[in-house]
Scaffold this motif. Structure first.
Motif, PDB file in Angstrom:
ATOM      1  N   LEU A 114       3.562  12.729  -0.222  1.00  0.00           N
ATOM      2  CA  LEU A 114       2.908  11.594   0.424  1.00  0.00           C
ATOM      3  C   LEU A 114       3.885  10.452   0.697  1.00  0.00           C
ATOM      4  N   GLY A 115       5.007  10.433  -0.013  1.00  0.00           N
ATOM      5  CA  GLY A 115       5.999   9.374   0.156  1.00  0.00           C
ATOM      6  C   GLY A 115       5.603   8.083  -0.530  1.00  0.00           C
ATOM      7  N   ILE A 116       4.884   8.188  -1.653  1.00  0.00           N
ATOM      8  CA  ILE A 116       4.381   6.981  -2.322  1.00  0.00           C
ATOM      9  C   ILE A 116       5.026   6.727  -3.682  1.00  0.00           C
ATOM     10  N   LEU A 117       6.120   7.413  -3.998  1.00  0.00           N
ATOM     11  CA  LEU A 117       6.795   7.172  -5.273  1.00  0.00           C
ATOM     12  C   LEU A 117       7.710   5.958  -5.174  1.00  0.00           C
ATOM     13  N   THR A 118       7.692   5.135  -6.218  1.00  0.00           N
ATOM     14  CA  THR A 118       8.604   3.996  -6.252  1.00  0.00           C
ATOM     15  C   THR A 118      10.029   4.509  -6.398  1.00  0.00           C
ATOM     16  N   THR A 119      10.974   3.771  -5.885  1.00  0.00           N
ATOM     17  CA  THR A 119      12.372   4.185  -5.933  1.00  0.00           C
ATOM     18  C   THR A 119      12.901   4.190  -7.356  1.00  0.00           C
ATOM     19  N   GLU A 120      12.618   3.133  -8.076  1.00  0.00           N
ATOM     20  CA  GLU A 120      13.212   2.972  -9.401  1.00  0.00           C
ATOM     21  C   GLU A 120      12.580   3.854 -10.477  1.00  0.00           C
ATOM     22  N   ASP A 121      11.278   3.708 -10.696  1.00  0.00           N
ATOM     23  CA  ASP A 121      10.615   4.412 -11.804  1.00  0.00           C
ATOM     24  C   ASP A 121      10.001   5.749 -11.422  1.00  0.00           C
TER      25      ASP A 121
END
Length: 180
Positions: A114-121
């Protein structure tokens, strides 16, 4: 990022569906929901055992009947495991009586697609998807991690989508649609 007009990605995930011993978990797929011919609302939260998330989950649960009245099924999801969902439900008073499954996207496959993961965590953003009975995404809303959703707005948009008409700004169920 999966957006409006695209097919929602297929999935089969373990979910926490109950607190009853021996009936806590079930595998849930998009395919089984599409077979019902109903609309589907899937909302993601970042992490269990946090602060904003249970307020949203409780609000969706409180509005469960309103979604059912609109022929819409609810699914909640995060990147936690089904066991973490169970522990959270067991220990949080507002989550004990949930009427909808908590999907466990622990492998982060669906959130990644979906492309909804945060970059950092690498946790899911506060994303909400309204999916029509054919599996098409009809609405997406994504909030910053610090800001909870507006369930009334989600219901308003669902009502507008289900009219299959042109609905003006701030339109509410029962008001006139646009006739061109």
């Amino acid at each position: 990022m999966v957006t409006v007009g695209q097919k929602f990605p297929d999935f089969k995930l373990e979910a926490c569906v109950s607190l009853e011993h021996g009936k806590e978990f079930k595998h849930i797929s998009l395919e089984e929901y599409l077979k019902t011919g109903k609309w589907l609302l899937i909302f993601f939260w970042p992490k269990d055992f946090t602060f904003v998330c249970p307020t949203e989950i409780k609000s969706f649960n409180d509005a469960y009947g309103e979604f059912r009245d609109r022929d819409t099924e609810l699914l909640g999801a995060s990147t936690d495991t089904a066991f973490v969902h169970l522990a959270w439900r067991t220990h949080h008073a507002d989550l004990k009586e949930l009427k909808f499954p908590m999907l466990a996207d622990a492998g982060k496959k669906l959130s990644g697609e979906l492309g909804i993961l945060t970059t950092e965590d690498q946790v899911a953003l506060r994303a909400t998807y309204i999916i029509d009975p054919e599996g098409m995404v009809r609405w997406v809303n994504i909030n910053d991690l610090n800001v909870g959703r507006n369930i009334e707005e989600t219901l308003r948009v669902l009502d507008a989508l289900q009219t299959d008409e042109l609905c003006p700004c701030n339109w509410k169920k029962g008001e006139d649609v646009l006739h061109v």
